[in-house]
Write an enzyme that holds these catalytic residues in place. Structure first.
Site, PDB file in Angstrom:
ATOM      1  N   GLY A 164      47.331  35.829 -46.108  1.00  0.00           N
ATOM      2  CA  GLY A 164      47.200  34.614 -46.899  1.00  0.00           C
ATOM      3  C   GLY A 164      48.226  33.559 -46.522  1.00  0.00           C
ATOM      4  O   GLY A 164      48.536  33.341 -45.350  1.00  0.00           O
ATOM      5  N   CYS A 165      48.788  32.911 -47.533  1.00  0.00           N
ATOM      6  CA  CYS A 165      49.677  31.765 -47.322  1.00  0.00           C
ATOM      7  C   CYS A 165      50.901  32.108 -46.489  1.00  0.00           C
ATOM      8  O   CYS A 165      51.454  31.241 -45.813  1.00  0.00           O
ATOM      9  CB  CYS A 165      50.115  31.193 -48.666  1.00  0.00           C
ATOM     10  SG  CYS A 165      48.765  30.593 -49.711  1.00  0.00           S
ATOM     11  N   VAL A 166      51.352  33.342 -46.534  1.00  0.00           N
ATOM     12  CA  VAL A 166      52.567  33.713 -45.810  1.00  0.00           C
ATOM     13  C   VAL A 166      52.343  33.810 -44.305  1.00  0.00           C
ATOM     14  O   VAL A 166      53.299  33.839 -43.519  1.00  0.00           O
ATOM     15  CB  VAL A 166      53.114  35.060 -46.347  1.00  0.00           C
ATOM     16  CG1 VAL A 166      52.361  36.241 -45.768  1.00  0.00           C
ATOM     17  CG2 VAL A 166      54.614  35.196 -46.084  1.00  0.00           C
TER      18      VAL A 166
END
Length: 382
Positions: A164-166
């Site tokens: 995801g965002c990481v």
């Protein structure tokens, strides 16, 4: 939720023990956006109609949706499709077909642009790492663009899913790990995130209302060179990856992610993300920097993922940063929304474009957080 353990001998090992002796250099970053761009107000109106309808009982939820979209502090977003197509997009299969088609085009454009900016050609690439959490493809997206781009048939491919965002920061970190053992190699990180295609029309939960106002679509590519390759190519002033650190937090699996079912990706997003930042991030960053003889005050530049206004505020607050320290991050959120893993790479591109690499010699930190719940820290210097 318990605070993290304090630094120990294990977390304070020398650079050579933890990271090897080699450094990699980021020589180019290029962001690409879909051509369909709309104001937040336009998007709110269309998605409210698709999700809530115009029945009297929906009035309260429509007002809540409007307030949540306003609070996201997003002015405009780029979408994979024309806005009116989302009313009748169909199920998960139809949305995923669009993800493959649009993602292949945006991904190819991003990689080509980044390689050109680095003075390289596709056949120079030894490793391509691709990341996305908004669609699925087998063969993976990197395989679908390899021949279109002109990558070698022996290129190493590493698709990442689920971060995801990481993943923007984590992807650079994992490429750095690889290049320490391959200092003559060229690696590319490609992120493609088409978040609009995950919109759930049957889900009136607050998480879905928040997500429908926060996330946008985009792609980005970053070219990273091994130490010897960078030196031979004359990239002495390109930012250098000095060290990385990954952190996975306990009892936080339901903070962020997807529930995957018949209709595709249903957003899991807890309101506790800023609380986790407050609990963990300061200690993590201070321990990470201390292992390299640094403090927060020594860091000149912060390249942070724009998780949302409250997350940005939590980062500034807990680290004691100047109010304008994350202005690039705030501008990215306002102009394109949260692009999941692509966002921090958009912030990286603007940072590289506006920072003087010769005059500004102090360190920089790239940071992102995502499902797990987790964070990734990357220490850079010029």
């Amino acid at each position: 939720m318990a605070a993290p353990a304090s630094a120990s001998g294990d977390t304070c090992r020398s650079d050579r023990q933890r990271y090897g002796s080699g450094m990699s250099r980021i020589v180019a970053a290029r962001a690409v956006l879909p051509e369909h761009v709309y104001s937040q107000e336009q998007i709110t109106g269309v998605l409210a109609d698709a999700l809530l309808g115009d029945e009297p009982a929906a009035v309260v939820r429509r007002e809540l949706m409007r307030r949540l979209h306003t609070a996201a502090e997003v002015r405009t977003r780029h979408l994979a499709l024309p806005l009116d197509r989302y009313r009748d997009l169909g199920g998960f299969g139809a949305a995923n077909d669009v993800w493959i088609d649009v993602g292949r085009r945006l991904g190819s454009d991003a990689v080509a642009a980044a390689l050109a900016a680095a003075g390289l050609v596709p056949s120079d690439v030894d490793l391509i790492v691709t990341t996305s959490v908004t669609g699925l493809a087998v063969p993976s997206l990197d395989a679908r663009i390899a021949h279109r781009l002109g990558l070698r048939d022996d290129v190493k491919r590493m698709p990442l899913f689920g971060l995801g965002c990481v993943a923007g920061a984590a992807g650079i970190a994992r490429i750095h790990d690889y290049l320490q053992g391959r200092p003559d190699d060229v690696a590319v990180l490609l992120s493609v995130e088409l978040c609009s295609l995950t919109f759930q029309r049957g889900d009136t939960s607050t998480a879905n209302l928040v997500g429908s106002g926060l996330f946008g679509d985009g792609a980005a590519a970053v070219v990273v060179l091994g130490e010897r390759r960078a030196a031979a190519a004359g990239h002495d002033h390109a930012p250098r990856v000095r060290a990385t650190r990954s952190r996975l937090y306990p009892d936080s699996e339901r903070v962020m992610g997807w529930d995957i079912g018949e209709t595709g990706f249903q957003l899991v997003l807890a309101a506790t993300v800023p609380d986790i930042v407050d609990t963990y991030l300061k200690g993590d960053v201070e321990t990470f920097l201390a292992a390299h003889g640094l403090a927060v005050s020594d860091v000149d530049t912060w390249i942070a993922h724009p998780g949302g206004p409250k997350v940005i505020e939590a980062i500034v607050r807990t680290l004691g940063l100047k109010p304008d320290a994350l202005d690039v991050t705030r501008r990215s959120l306002a102009s394109v929304g949260n692009l999941s893993s692509s966002s921090v790479l958009h912030v990286l591109q603007e940072t590289l474009a506006t920072r003087d690499p010769v005059a500004a010699s102090r360190p920089a930190v790239m940071l992102a957080m995502g499902p797990g719940f987790c964070s990734e820290l990357v220490l850079l210097d010029w």
